[in-house]
Structure formats: structure tokens, C-alpha cells
Design a protein around this motif. Sequence first.
Motif, PDB file in Angstrom:
ATOM      1  N   ILE A   1       0.705  -1.224   0.063  1.00  0.00           N
ATOM      2  CA  ILE A   1       0.041   0.038   0.184  1.00  0.00           C
ATOM      3  C   ILE A   1       0.787   1.307   0.088  1.00  0.00           C
ATOM      4  N   LEU A   2       0.634   2.028  -0.874  1.00  0.00           N
ATOM      5  CA  LEU A   2       1.349   3.322  -1.039  1.00  0.00           C
ATOM      6  C   LEU A   2       0.698   4.455  -0.076  1.00  0.00           C
ATOM      7  N   ILE A   3       1.200   5.226   0.766  1.00  0.00           N
ATOM      8  CA  ILE A   3       0.655   6.158   1.705  1.00  0.00           C
ATOM      9  C   ILE A   3       0.771   7.421   1.068  1.00  0.00           C
ATOM     10  N   ASN A   4      -0.018   8.275   1.073  1.00  0.00           N
ATOM     11  CA  ASN A   4       0.086   9.900   0.717  1.00  0.00           C
ATOM     12  C   ASN A   4       0.876  10.507   1.938  1.00  0.00           C
ATOM     13  N   ASP A   5       1.457  11.736   1.583  1.00  0.00           N
ATOM     14  CA  ASP A   5       2.192  12.290   2.415  1.00  0.00           C
ATOM     15  C   ASP A   5       2.400  13.883   1.696  1.00  0.00           C
ATOM     16  N   ASP A   6       2.595  14.928   2.626  1.00  0.00           N
ATOM     17  CA  ASP A   6       2.501  16.294   1.778  1.00  0.00           C
ATOM     18  C   ASP A   6       3.805  16.485   1.240  1.00  0.00           C
ATOM     19  N   TYR A   7       5.073  16.172   1.219  1.00  0.00           N
ATOM     20  CA  TYR A   7       6.193  16.448   0.878  1.00  0.00           C
ATOM     21  C   TYR A   7       6.765  15.826  -0.403  1.00  0.00           C
ATOM     22  N   THR A   8       6.590  14.523  -0.461  1.00  0.00           N
ATOM     23  CA  THR A   8       7.309  13.733  -1.530  1.00  0.00           C
ATOM     24  C   THR A   8       6.816  14.200  -2.871  1.00  0.00           C
ATOM     25  N   PRO A   9       7.515  14.712  -3.893  1.00  0.00           N
ATOM     26  CA  PRO A   9       7.050  15.223  -5.048  1.00  0.00           C
ATOM     27  C   PRO A   9       6.382  14.195  -5.832  1.00  0.00           C
ATOM     28  N   ARG A  10       5.437  14.438  -6.708  1.00  0.00           N
ATOM     29  CA  ARG A  10       4.563  13.564  -7.497  1.00  0.00           C
ATOM     30  C   ARG A  10       5.653  12.777  -8.323  1.00  0.00           C
ATOM     31  N   GLU A  11       6.468  13.559  -8.909  1.00  0.00           N
ATOM     32  CA  GLU A  11       7.248  12.840 -10.107  1.00  0.00           C
ATOM     33  C   GLU A  11       8.293  11.650  -9.432  1.00  0.00           C
ATOM     34  N   PHE A  12       8.605  12.081  -8.093  1.00  0.00           N
ATOM     35  CA  PHE A  12       9.429  11.040  -7.551  1.00  0.00           C
ATOM     36  C   PHE A  12       8.539   9.884  -7.062  1.00  0.00           C
ATOM     37  N   VAL A  13       7.531  10.131  -6.630  1.00  0.00           N
ATOM     38  CA  VAL A  13       6.319   8.788  -6.433  1.00  0.00           C
ATOM     39  C   VAL A  13       6.183   7.961  -7.782  1.00  0.00           C
ATOM     40  N   VAL A  14       6.058   8.506  -8.805  1.00  0.00           N
ATOM     41  CA  VAL A  14       5.880   8.106  -9.867  1.00  0.00           C
ATOM     42  C   VAL A  14       7.243   7.279 -10.362  1.00  0.00           C
TER      43      VAL A  14
ATOM     44  N   VAL B   1      -2.074   5.477  -9.980  1.00  0.00           N
ATOM     45  CA  VAL B   1      -1.777   4.911  -8.748  1.00  0.00           C
ATOM     46  C   VAL B   1      -1.228   6.178  -7.789  1.00  0.00           C
ATOM     47  N   MET B   2      -0.362   6.947  -8.215  1.00  0.00           N
ATOM     48  CA  MET B   2       0.129   8.097  -7.507  1.00  0.00           C
ATOM     49  C   MET B   2      -1.095   9.102  -6.986  1.00  0.00           C
ATOM     50  N   LEU B   3      -1.763   9.271  -8.208  1.00  0.00           N
ATOM     51  CA  LEU B   3      -2.978  10.467  -8.034  1.00  0.00           C
ATOM     52  C   LEU B   3      -4.229   9.544  -7.185  1.00  0.00           C
ATOM     53  N   THR B   4      -4.226   8.645  -7.032  1.00  0.00           N
ATOM     54  CA  THR B   4      -5.380   7.869  -6.271  1.00  0.00           C
ATOM     55  C   THR B   4      -4.856   7.902  -4.994  1.00  0.00           C
ATOM     56  N   ALA B   5      -3.350   7.572  -4.361  1.00  0.00           N
ATOM     57  CA  ALA B   5      -2.965   7.760  -3.103  1.00  0.00           C
ATOM     58  C   ALA B   5      -3.115   9.191  -2.714  1.00  0.00           C
ATOM     59  N   HIS B   6      -2.878  10.231  -3.535  1.00  0.00           N
ATOM     60  CA  HIS B   6      -2.641  11.755  -3.381  1.00  0.00           C
ATOM     61  C   HIS B   6      -4.214  12.138  -3.054  1.00  0.00           C
ATOM     62  N   ARG B   7      -5.209  11.666  -3.583  1.00  0.00           N
ATOM     63  CA  ARG B   7      -6.430  12.021  -3.356  1.00  0.00           C
ATOM     64  C   ARG B   7      -7.182  11.360  -2.096  1.00  0.00           C
TER      65      ARG B   7
ATOM     66  N   PRO C   1       9.510  11.639   3.066  1.00  0.00           N
ATOM     67  CA  PRO C   1       8.851  10.730   3.947  1.00  0.00           C
ATOM     68  C   PRO C   1       7.785   9.609   3.357  1.00  0.00           C
ATOM     69  N   LEU C   2       8.147   9.312   2.350  1.00  0.00           N
ATOM     70  CA  LEU C   2       7.201   8.390   1.166  1.00  0.00           C
ATOM     71  C   LEU C   2       7.214   7.062   2.062  1.00  0.00           C
ATOM     72  N   GLN C   3       6.090   6.491   2.168  1.00  0.00           N
ATOM     73  CA  GLN C   3       5.889   5.430   2.773  1.00  0.00           C
ATOM     74  C   GLN C   3       4.977   4.303   2.163  1.00  0.00           C
TER      75      GLN C   3
HETATM   76  N1  TYC Z   1       1.002  14.521  -1.900  1.00  0.00           N
HETATM   77  C1  TYC Z   1       2.101  14.615  -2.660  1.00  0.00           C
HETATM   78  C2  TYC Z   1       2.307  16.036  -3.086  1.00  0.00           C
HETATM   79  O1  TYC Z   1       1.415  16.836  -3.337  1.00  0.00           O
HETATM   80  C3  TYC Z   1       2.338  13.800  -3.763  1.00  0.00           C
HETATM   81  C4  TYC Z   1       2.225  12.155  -3.298  1.00  0.00           C
HETATM   82  C5  TYC Z   1       1.285  11.341  -4.026  1.00  0.00           C
HETATM   83  C6  TYC Z   1       3.172  11.881  -2.239  1.00  0.00           C
HETATM   84  C7  TYC Z   1       1.152  10.114  -3.456  1.00  0.00           C
HETATM   85  C8  TYC Z   1       3.010  10.570  -1.613  1.00  0.00           C
HETATM   86  O2  TYC Z   1       1.870   8.481  -2.126  1.00  0.00           O
HETATM   87  C9  TYC Z   1       1.908   9.606  -2.289  1.00  0.00           C
HETATM   88  N2  TYC Z   1       3.608  16.302  -3.699  1.00  0.00           N
END
Ligand code: TYC
Length: 101
Positions: free
Chosen positions: A25-38, A55-61, A92-94
Amino acid sequence: MPDTTFVTRPATTTKPERPKLYKVILINDDYTPREFVVMVLKAEFKMGESNASAVMLTAHRKGSCVIAVFPRDVAETKAERATDLGRSRGFPLQFTTEPEE
Ligand code: TYC
């Protein structure tokens, strides 16, 4: 010499258990850049660009997203490697694991 004794076993009706699968399971956070998650999803989970972005956008939302299911050791190793990639860059990507129902 004793006579040979044959023991008949009761008919087996149960099949061997399939090994339990674990969700990664991918967990959202406020700091990891979207491109890095991808990038991590593509590198560690062999996703294509459009699947990794979705997948990244689903976790983000929604806060989290199930990425895939694997046998326990594979799921745990992949989650750890993916989490370490973020940590090595100070993010802090988890990624977590949990057993499938
Ligand atoms: N929320 C992050 C941002 O706005 C991006 C992000 C998406 C981080 C998914 C983690 O699992 C994640 N930069």
C-alpha cells in the motif's frame, strides 16, 4: 517375519492451503514530489508511466492506494526498498504491507 500390515488412510478432502498474499500500500504525504513517487513506482513495481501516475494520484486524493499483491516476503522486501528510496532522498514516502482478507 511379521505379516505386512496395510493401513488405509481416510480420504483427504482438503486441498493444500495456498500461501497468503500481502497487499503493498502506497501512503500519501504532503512532501514527496509527485514525479518522485511515479519514478519509484516505475522502478520498484515495474509500472508503466500512465499506471504509475494513476496510482500516485489515487493515493494523493484518497490517502492511500493498494499497488499490488505478492507473497509475504516479496511484498515486505518491495515495500522496504521503495520506502528506502524515498528516505535516501530525505522524503517521508511510505509503503506498507497488510495481509489480504
Ligand atoms: N501529496 C504529494 C504532493 O502533493 C504527492 C504524493 C502522492 C506523495 C502520493 C505520496 O503516496 C504519495 N507532493
